[in-house]
Scaffold this motif. Structure first.
Motif, PDB file in Angstrom:
ATOM      1  N   GLU A  53       0.835  -1.206   0.000  1.00  0.00           N
ATOM      2  CA  GLU A  53       0.000   0.000   0.000  1.00  0.00           C
ATOM      3  C   GLU A  53       0.871   1.257   0.000  1.00  0.00           C
ATOM      4  N   ASP A  54       0.318   2.349  -0.524  1.00  0.00           N
ATOM      5  CA  ASP A  54       1.023   3.630  -0.468  1.00  0.00           C
ATOM      6  C   ASP A  54       1.070   4.109   0.976  1.00  0.00           C
ATOM      7  N   MET A  55       2.233   4.572   1.412  1.00  0.00           N
ATOM      8  CA  MET A  55       2.382   5.092   2.767  1.00  0.00           C
ATOM      9  C   MET A  55       3.097   6.438   2.704  1.00  0.00           C
ATOM     10  N   PRO A  56       2.427   7.461   2.159  1.00  0.00           N
ATOM     11  CA  PRO A  56       3.089   8.760   1.993  1.00  0.00           C
ATOM     12  C   PRO A  56       3.618   9.339   3.298  1.00  0.00           C
ATOM     13  N   ALA A  57       2.871   9.160   4.392  1.00  0.00           N
ATOM     14  CA  ALA A  57       3.317   9.721   5.677  1.00  0.00           C
ATOM     15  C   ALA A  57       4.615   9.086   6.129  1.00  0.00           C
TER      16      ALA A  57
ATOM     17  N   ARG B 219      21.958   4.555  -7.696  1.00  0.00           N
ATOM     18  CA  ARG B 219      21.953   6.003  -7.435  1.00  0.00           C
ATOM     19  C   ARG B 219      22.809   6.733  -8.448  1.00  0.00           C
ATOM     20  N   ALA B 220      23.974   6.171  -8.728  1.00  0.00           N
ATOM     21  CA  ALA B 220      24.887   6.819  -9.672  1.00  0.00           C
ATOM     22  C   ALA B 220      24.271   6.883 -11.067  1.00  0.00           C
ATOM     23  N   PHE B 221      23.681   5.785 -11.503  1.00  0.00           N
ATOM     24  CA  PHE B 221      23.081   5.739 -12.841  1.00  0.00           C
ATOM     25  C   PHE B 221      21.932   6.734 -12.948  1.00  0.00           C
ATOM     26  N   MET B 222      21.053   6.754 -11.941  1.00  0.00           N
ATOM     27  CA  MET B 222      19.906   7.660 -11.981  1.00  0.00           C
ATOM     28  C   MET B 222      20.354   9.107 -11.928  1.00  0.00           C
ATOM     29  N   GLY B 223      21.396   9.368 -11.115  1.00  0.00           N
ATOM     30  CA  GLY B 223      21.904  10.733 -11.030  1.00  0.00           C
ATOM     31  C   GLY B 223      22.527  11.205 -12.329  1.00  0.00           C
ATOM     32  N   GLU B 224      23.319  10.352 -12.960  1.00  0.00           N
ATOM     33  CA  GLU B 224      23.990  10.724 -14.216  1.00  0.00           C
ATOM     34  C   GLU B 224      22.995  10.975 -15.340  1.00  0.00           C
TER      35      GLU B 224
ATOM     36  N   PRO C 290      10.665   8.207  -8.059  1.00  0.00           N
ATOM     37  CA  PRO C 290       9.317   8.239  -7.478  1.00  0.00           C
ATOM     38  C   PRO C 290       9.231   7.335  -6.255  1.00  0.00           C
ATOM     39  N   LEU C 291       8.455   7.758  -5.270  1.00  0.00           N
ATOM     40  CA  LEU C 291       8.334   6.985  -4.042  1.00  0.00           C
ATOM     41  C   LEU C 291       7.650   5.659  -4.322  1.00  0.00           C
ATOM     42  N   GLY C 292       8.296   4.580  -3.892  1.00  0.00           N
ATOM     43  CA  GLY C 292       7.743   3.245  -4.115  1.00  0.00           C
ATOM     44  C   GLY C 292       8.041   2.345  -2.939  1.00  0.00           C
TER      45      GLY C 292
ATOM     46  N   CYS D 281       6.988   7.970   4.208  1.00  0.00           N
ATOM     47  CA  CYS D 281       8.091   8.365   3.326  1.00  0.00           C
ATOM     48  C   CYS D 281       8.351   9.864   3.322  1.00  0.00           C
ATOM     49  N   ASP D 282       7.530  10.633   4.022  1.00  0.00           N
ATOM     50  CA  ASP D 282       7.675  12.097   4.004  1.00  0.00           C
ATOM     51  C   ASP D 282       9.028  12.560   4.516  1.00  0.00           C
ATOM     52  N   GLY D 283       9.612  11.799   5.433  1.00  0.00           N
ATOM     53  CA  GLY D 283      10.856  12.246   6.047  1.00  0.00           C
ATOM     54  C   GLY D 283      12.098  11.970   5.217  1.00  0.00           C
ATOM     55  N   ILE D 284      11.944  11.339   4.063  1.00  0.00           N
ATOM     56  CA  ILE D 284      13.109  11.032   3.227  1.00  0.00           C
ATOM     57  C   ILE D 284      13.595  12.306   2.539  1.00  0.00           C
ATOM     58  N   GLN D 285      14.789  12.750   2.888  1.00  0.00           N
ATOM     59  CA  GLN D 285      15.313  13.983   2.304  1.00  0.00           C
ATOM     60  C   GLN D 285      15.778  13.770   0.866  1.00  0.00           C
ATOM     61  N   ASP D 286      16.399  12.634   0.605  1.00  0.00           N
ATOM     62  CA  ASP D 286      16.872  12.331  -0.743  1.00  0.00           C
ATOM     63  C   ASP D 286      16.363  10.948  -1.140  1.00  0.00           C
ATOM     64  N   PRO D 287      15.313  10.873  -1.974  1.00  0.00           N
ATOM     65  CA  PRO D 287      14.738   9.573  -2.369  1.00  0.00           C
ATOM     66  C   PRO D 287      15.743   8.608  -2.974  1.00  0.00           C
ATOM     67  N   LEU D 288      16.822   9.129  -3.576  1.00  0.00           N
ATOM     68  CA  LEU D 288      17.812   8.251  -4.198  1.00  0.00           C
ATOM     69  C   LEU D 288      18.530   7.375  -3.181  1.00  0.00           C
TER      70      LEU D 288
END
Length: 404
Positions: free
Chosen positions: A306-310, A327-332, A338-340, A312-319
Motif C-alpha cells: 500500500e502507499d504510505m506517503p506519511a 543512485r549513480a546511474f539515476m543521477g547521471e 518516485p516513491l515506491g 516516506c515524508d521524512g526522506i530527504q533524498d529519495p535516491l
C-alpha cells in the motif's frame, strides 16, 4: 418489457404495508444530495430527462421503481412532469430487493443503505437464501439474524459488519451495549478496545496461575540479597529452569492481579540494590521495544504493497533508498526517484530505539521514535500497549530536554 411515457406523480418507490421503502437511498445523506445535483446537471436540459430511462414495475394504477430512484429524484428536483421509462411487469418486490443487493453499478450504496436492503431479505428468506443472494456465509447470516432479533429497531441504522461482530460480545451485556450505542464510525475501535482489555485480563490471570503453580512468591519489594534475573508480563515468559526460591517482584498490578514484574533470585555475594533496580528497568525497556518492533513489522509486512506517503515524508533524498550503482546511474541520467516500495522499506528500517546504549532517552532519538509512530498511525497502524508506553516516555524525555 416496453417503453412508455409516465407521469412522475404516478411513480413511487417499492414499499411494504407499513410504508417502509425497500430500494430507496437515504436522501438525507449529504453524499446522496450531492449525487442528485450532479445527476440532474447531466440530464438533457430541454426535456429534463436522463439518457438512460428508469425501470418501473406496474402496480395497479401506479408504478414502483425497479431501477433509477436517484434519476427520478433528480427529475423531481428539475420539475420534470413526465418521462420515458422501461416497464417490466414480471418482477416482484422480492426480486427487486435481490437486484439491489446483487447489482450496484450506478453509485455504490452507503454501508447503512446496503445494510437496510439486506435486512429486508431476512423477512422472507431462509439463511441459505440470504447467503446465496448476498454472498455472505451462512454462519454470518445466522449471526446477523441473531443480532436483529436482539436489538430490533436499532438494527436499521447499523451495518452488517457491526451486527456480525456483536455476536462475539453476547456474553458481556455491558460490552454488547457499548458497541450497539457507539457511533457508526467508532464502533470498530470500541470493539477493538474491548478485545484488547479481555486479552490483558486473560494474560494477567494466566500469569497469576502460573506463578501459583510454580510456587513462586509474589512480593511488593525485592528481598535483601536478591539479584535481578529477568522481566516478564506473561506466563510464557517464565523460564523452565528458574533457580530455587525465586520471587516475583511486582512492577504493576491491576485489582491485585499481577500485570508485569521482575524475577529475582538469591545472590551468592553482596549486591548493589541501585544497580539491580537499573538492570530491571533496562530490561523493561528492551522488552517493550522488542514487542514494539514485532508489532510494527507484522503490520508493515501485511500492508507493504500500500502507499504510505506519511512514512516516506521524512526522506530527504529519495535516491538514498537505492544501491550506490543505481543512485549513480539515476543521477547521471537525471532519472527521478518516485516513491515506491523501496522507500517504504528504507523508511521502516531506519527506525531506531529512542535511547542510547545506556538506556537514557535522547532528544533526537525520542523525536524520531515519536515521528515514526505518528507516521505509521496515519497509515492505519494501531500501536501495541508496549509502544504506547515507550511513546509516553519519549514525549516526557522531549519535554525534559525543552525545559533545560
Amino acid at each position: 418489457m416496453q417503453i412508455e411515457r409516465v407521469r412522475i406523480e404516478d411513480v413511487y418507490p417499492v414499499e411494504d404495508e407499513y410504508g417502509n421503502q425497500y430500494l430507496s437511498r437515504d436522501y438525507s445523506l449529504k453524499e446522496n444530495q450531492r449525487y442528485i445535483e450532479e445527476l440532474a446537471a447531466s440530464f438533457d436540459q430541454k426535456t429534463g430527462e436522463p439518457n438512460e430511462p428508469p425501470v418501473l414495475v406496474r402496480d395497479g394504477g401506479i408504478y414502483r421503481i425497479k431501477a433509477g430512484n436517484t434519476r427520478i429524484m433528480a427529475m423531481r428536483s428539475l420539475g420534470t412532469d413526465s418521462f420515458m421509462a422501461i416497464i417490466d411487469d414480471k418482477d416482484t418486490p422480492q426480486s427487486l430487493i435481490e437486484a439491489a443487493i446483487r447489482t450496484d453499478t450506478k453509485k455504490a450504496y452507503e454501508p447503512i443503505e446496503r445494510s437496510r436492503f439486506e435486512q429486508q431479505l431476512y423477512l422472507f428468506g431462509t439463511d441459505e437464501y440470504v447467503s446465496e443472494t448476498t454472498g455472505r456465509t451462512v454462519e454470518e447470516v445466522r449471526k446477523v439474524r441473531r443480532t436483529i432479533e436482539s436489538i430490533e429497531d436499532a438494527a436499521e441504522d447499523m451495518t452488517i459488519d457491526r451486527m456480525i461482530a456483536l455476536v462475539e460480545f453476547e456474553d458481556d451485556q455491558d460490552a454488547y451495549m457499548e458497541i450497539v450505542n457507539a457511533k457508526e464510525g467508532e464502533w470498530q475501535k470500541v470493539a477493538s478496545d474491548i478485545r484488547i482489555s479481555r486479552e490483558h485480563i486473560k494474560r494477567r490471570m494466566a500469569l497469576k496461575e502460573a506463578l501459583d503453580e510454580r510456587g513462586i512468591k509474589i512480593v511488593d519489594e525485592t528481598p535483601d540479597g536478591y539479584i535481578f534475573h529477568m522481566y516478564t508480563n506473561s506466563a510464557e515468559g517464565l523460564p523452565e529452569d528458574l533457580p530455587e526460591q525465586a520471587v516475583f517482584s511486582l512492577n504493576y498490578a491491576v485489582d491485585g492481579i499481577p500485570d508485569n514484574g521482575f524475577l529475582y533470585v538469591p545472590a551468592s555475594e553482596d549486591v548493589n540494590p541501585e544497580e539491580e533496580e537499573k538492570r530491571a528497568q533496562d530490561a523493561v525497556l528492551e522488552e517493550e521495544y522488542e514487542k514494539t518492533y514485532a508489532s510494527r513489522l507484522a503490520w508493515f509486512l501485511e500492508h507493504i504493497e500500500e502507499d504510505m506517503p506519511a512514512l516516506c515524508d521524512g526522506i530527504q533524498d529519495p535516491l538514498n533508498a537505492y544501491s550506490y550503482e543505481i543512485r549513480a546511474f539515476m543521477g547521471e541520467n537525471n532519472i527521478p526517484a518516485p516513491l515506491g516500495i523501496e522507500h517504504r522499506i528504507y523508511s521502516f528500517i531506519a527506525m531506531r530505539k529512542p535511547w542510547n546504549f545506556e538506556h537514557e532517552f535522547e532528544g533526537s532519538r525520542a523525536c524520531g521514535f515519536i515521528d515514526i509512530t505518528n507516521a505509521l498511525r496515519s497509515c492505519g497502524y494501531e500501536p501495541c500497549e508496549e509502544e504506547l508506553n515507550l511513546y509516553a516516555r519519549a514525549e516526557a524525555a522531549l519535554e525534559e530536554c525543552e525545559e533545560r
